[in-house]
Design an enzyme around this catalytic site. Structure first.
Site, PDB file in Angstrom:
ATOM      1  N   HIS A   7       2.973  -3.746  -4.027  1.00 51.44           N
ATOM      2  CA  HIS A   7       3.114  -4.180  -5.419  1.00 51.44           C
ATOM      3  C   HIS A   7       3.768  -3.049  -6.197  1.00 51.44           C
ATOM      4  O   HIS A   7       3.382  -1.889  -6.065  1.00 51.44           O
ATOM      5  CB  HIS A   7       1.754  -4.527  -6.033  1.00 51.44           C
ATOM      6  CG  HIS A   7       1.880  -5.207  -7.369  1.00 51.44           C
ATOM      7  ND1 HIS A   7       1.963  -4.515  -8.543  1.00 51.44           N
ATOM      8  CD2 HIS A   7       1.968  -6.515  -7.708  1.00 51.44           C
ATOM      9  CE1 HIS A   7       2.085  -5.363  -9.552  1.00 51.44           C
ATOM     10  NE2 HIS A   7       2.095  -6.585  -9.081  1.00 51.44           N
ATOM     11  N   GLY A  43       0.574  -8.634 -11.744  1.00 45.53           N
ATOM     12  CA  GLY A  43       1.455  -9.796 -11.924  1.00 45.53           C
ATOM     13  C   GLY A  43       2.917  -9.426 -11.886  1.00 45.53           C
ATOM     14  O   GLY A  43       3.300  -8.403 -11.319  1.00 45.53           O
ATOM     15  N   LEU A  86      -4.456 -13.022  -6.108  1.00 46.45           N
ATOM     16  CA  LEU A  86      -3.162 -12.340  -6.211  1.00 46.45           C
ATOM     17  C   LEU A  86      -3.313 -10.929  -6.793  1.00 46.45           C
ATOM     18  O   LEU A  86      -3.922 -10.749  -7.841  1.00 46.45           O
ATOM     19  CB  LEU A  86      -2.240 -13.175  -7.105  1.00 46.45           C
ATOM     20  CG  LEU A  86      -0.779 -12.746  -7.117  1.00 46.45           C
ATOM     21  CD1 LEU A  86      -0.132 -12.995  -5.764  1.00 46.45           C
ATOM     22  CD2 LEU A  86      -0.028 -13.477  -8.217  1.00 46.45           C
ATOM     23  N   ASP A  87      -2.741  -9.940  -6.097  1.00 45.24           N
ATOM     24  CA  ASP A  87      -2.728  -8.544  -6.553  1.00 45.24           C
ATOM     25  C   ASP A  87      -4.131  -7.942  -6.656  1.00 45.24           C
ATOM     26  O   ASP A  87      -4.319  -6.898  -7.289  1.00 45.24           O
ATOM     27  CB  ASP A  87      -2.032  -8.389  -7.923  1.00 45.24           C
ATOM     28  CG  ASP A  87      -0.582  -8.827  -7.877  1.00 45.24           C
ATOM     29  OD1 ASP A  87      -0.032  -8.949  -6.776  1.00 45.24           O
ATOM     30  OD2 ASP A  87      -0.007  -9.032  -8.956  1.00 45.24           O
ATOM     31  N   GLU A  88      -5.117  -8.592  -6.053  1.00 46.45           N
ATOM     32  CA  GLU A  88      -6.490  -8.113  -6.179  1.00 46.45           C
ATOM     33  C   GLU A  88      -7.078  -7.673  -4.843  1.00 46.45           C
ATOM     34  O   GLU A  88      -8.249  -7.335  -4.764  1.00 46.45           O
ATOM     35  CB  GLU A  88      -7.381  -9.222  -6.774  1.00 46.45           C
ATOM     36  CG  GLU A  88      -7.018  -9.672  -8.179  1.00 46.45           C
ATOM     37  CD  GLU A  88      -7.562  -8.732  -9.247  1.00 46.45           C
ATOM     38  OE1 GLU A  88      -8.051  -7.649  -8.896  1.00 46.45           O
ATOM     39  OE2 GLU A  88      -7.484  -9.125 -10.431  1.00 46.45           O
TER      40      GLU A  88
END
Lengths: 291, 291, 291, 291
Positions: free
Chosen positions: D199, D208, D234-236
């Site tokens: 990311h 995000g 998502l992204d976690e």
């Protein structure tokens, strides 16, 4: 009598800000020459070469600066006004007056006091204020006045009134060196000088309280610290400086806090020094830092 | 026909150097304005405000730059000559022509080719020359000509003659991307363009050959890389850029070498970019880097 | 009565060193279990899996450690002796006694005193000794005894005799916190405890005196600091820790020195902490650091 | 026939995980010795010495490992089962099979291919899949198969079905090298192998899309990159590695993106290498990284 810094005798710092246009750098440098100044350093930035905002910082040496200031300022007004430029001129030999607000933690406070004693911060420190008393002896051993302003309970009105009383007219900016109290909007307005805070995380990550615990919970591999100007929006003010340190899964939240203290004191010190040297320009919610 | 960079169309870079004196910044900026230029960035440095050397770099936008160059250069001569200043003006839309010399290692070579393809290096690469052939296919896959110039044996005369033949008149600077051959003084003179080297240590530590082995023997906790201009004194030329990486007792000399490769490619890339953008000024055995 | 550290009550650190051989890790861990210990951390290193040297550090918790020590030590002798292993066992609740030697600079000295007060260094500080008096008040404000031992003139015999008198039997290691005196071989022998120095450069670059001036002359882009054990070869002892900071052409030698002070205090503090926690193993002119 | 890595012939990696209890390190090391293994490296971690979780990674050399595996695995079951420990044993000479998914950006993709070719990643790469075709030629020049799986429109069902078809049974883990498509929960389930993402921000900051634009808007002084395991959130997912780079007010969002690319490729490469070497243990939403 105002104390003076020898090293910056007859040095002025000029900050110019306004709409970008062709020739503006040349116009300002010509102006500095006309008023008898010799340019020591010059930095400029335009956020958009076409129709953007222009920022310039010029440090110049000008013999007999103090006597010449009124004439210089009149010339600046006359020259820059027509272009819609604003400007700020400071005599760099006059140290800014800095108050420090602290709570029980001493790492940021002592770092500032120690750097000041080494002659690395061009400020005077008329006072340290804390809502605790544990650092009083240390502070006074540096020859700095210490005031205790308790801030118990939910109602901070009395405490803030006392702060305003102490600070009012006596300081040019305030540093929150891990001062663990939220300041009201009306306090910010009454104090009326810039306030620099150190937040113990890499903002905007882990905004709010207990960032080291949150960092541990999220399992990050770096922790950070952020120094910013205080605004009415908590932890949302313009960022001046940030830095990080590497951590590992084996460290507890307490370990992160201990490790983070060293990042905090370094980040806050740099932010304070740059502010004191007029290297930071606020613009909207950003800073231009000519470091 | 000379290739042109779109992004820097009508942009010029002016480097001024000479004895420091009051008003010099203003004089140069006024000059730039007079010749129709709008200043994009400006950096200056004086190694001693009293009687020192002064260096200034100005990037300015000037419509119809190409046509105006002769007049601009005449003005520069006339204005700066009397003050004993030397100057250099480059049209930033004309990429410098860079040759790369390599041996078997590909990490620095490929990094440069790849950054060039991304448009991050304002250069053209007319040729890569190696004393080995292993990288030929990679180089040609980037659309870059590859030449093999063997350098066996102690007598490098023939190899250097071939290099001069290839490079002569075709390049503006040469990069030694881990080219493991010592170049003779006469070669440096004949080539006549700046040569940038990457040394695989934090100079002046571990000067000469086998620095990673020496670093292991000394037990250092950081290894480094240094990019510098090549002079007649091996590993002693002006340093452009340096960086380091942390290592531990558990790493072998081979581990240090593998880890160091990543520092080397980053350091060399920054040095090459800054040189290509006219950000590096040589002065004696130092560099002023306006990065 | 010996002071004790609560946090490491009943914790022991075992360092094992000798020829590498199959099963050695298992043998040591089995031994720790047999003597009632529960392993908290374990690190090992072999400089060559075939015929090399083996190093292991085990921290274990053992209820009633103090009473069990004689039996544990007998077991260690019996178990490890046959394999030609040497070992060292320390009760981690007993802080090492650390003396600090300083001169006029206070940055390394104060950093150590302050970290000690924060509880971050598992040591006691029975004394600070300086050949100057300027730090006396600061030191004593931390509740630490200060002794002034002048070291004028070329003959240091009297000064060193006085140092030996003060240190003898009273300390487990000595830290030279920018102590600007060269110590004689006979002094090193008489003191008989490890001595940790901080050198203000990235060794082996700029060995000897005035490293910041040399760094300026060479035009490096990073400056560094190195903490090492003192041996008879000046600046050549085993390196414990190093770090660097970025500098630019615009900084004077004095600027490098001011910037370097922050690297020095950080590097020395880490080295001291690791030594105090028995994380550093000397081997020849190297260190294994289990940090 | 399975390819084998020479350097790790007869080396196994054992990961043990379960409730912490006294003697567990010794039990595992004794077990390794009993099965004929010689410990090369050993790391352990307990998230709480009293009633916490215990994690251990042991790399050991065991002659004729392949033939011995069934017996070794039976012994592990018998020894560790009673203590409620889970374990995982891998033959380190068998490289993991890694697929790379990419979009138009090539910086992360090429970095992985290049490190793989240098022999720095102990993996095979059976395929690269992209929803664009621009990197096909580069990928194939490394001798790696390239598949184009378009992902136009909002309905990704067909694309994901094609991905599952290609990946199913052929790979041990998947790397998203700036693959700009959100993967559905059902896809994650069907693929059934770990997926590593990069990311382009310092998570949890700027979660995000468009993190560089958000970073510019917030005025941060550092940008970062985060490599994590992909989960349904998502992204976690659990963070494997992070790093940052310094930026300034003068950089545009595009500049941040260009600068960030170098952080991304370094962070992702480290995460992939550690995963490939079985150095990363997932636990809840965290990772233990024995790097």
């Amino acid at each position: 009598m105002t104390p003076r810094l020898e090293a910056t005798h007859d040095h002025a710092c000029l900050i110019v800000h306004g709409p970008d246009r062709p020739g503006i750098v040349a116009a300002v440098t010509a102006l500095v020459t006309r008023i008898g100044g010799n340019i020591v350093t010059l930095d400029q930035y335009s956020d958009n070469p076409e129709g953007g905002e222009f920022f310039q910082r010029v440090v110049f040496h000008r013999p007999h600066l103090e006597a010449a200031l009124p004439a210089v300022e009149a010339d600046l007004d006359e020259t820059l006004g027509p272009f819609g430029m604003t400007w700020r001129l400071t005599d760099q030999s006059i140290p800014k007056r800095m108050a420090i607000l602290a709570s029980t933690s001493d790492h940021c406070l002592l770092e500032l006091l120690w750097r000041h004693r080494r002659g690395e911060l061009p400020v005077t420190i008329p006072m340290v204020i804390s809502n605790h008393t544990n650092t009083a002896e240390d502070v006074r051993s540096f020859g700095i006045p210490f005031f205790h302003v308790p801030a118990h309970g939910p109602d901070k009105t009395a405490a803030e009134a006392r702060l305003v009383e102490l600070l009012g007219g006596n300081v040019d900016f305030v540093v929150l060196a891990r001062y663990m109290q939220i300041l009201s909007d009306s306090f910010l307005e009454e104090v009326g000088v810039p306030i620099i805070n150190i937040h113990h995380s890499f903002l905007p990550a882990f905004i709010g309280a207990a960032p080291y615990r949150k960092a541990k919970e999220r399992g990050v591999k770096l922790i950070g610290a952020t120094s910013h100007y205080v605004t009415e929006d908590l932890d949302e003010g313009p960022i001046i400086e940030q830095d990080v340190a590497r951590v590992s899964h084996a460290m507890t939240a307490a370990d992160l806090q201990a490790r983070g203290a060293y990042v905090e004191r370094a980040v806050l010190s740099r932010a304070v020094q740059w502010h004191a040297e007029d290297r930071v320009i606020r613009h909207g919610n950003h800073t231009i830092v000519f470091a």
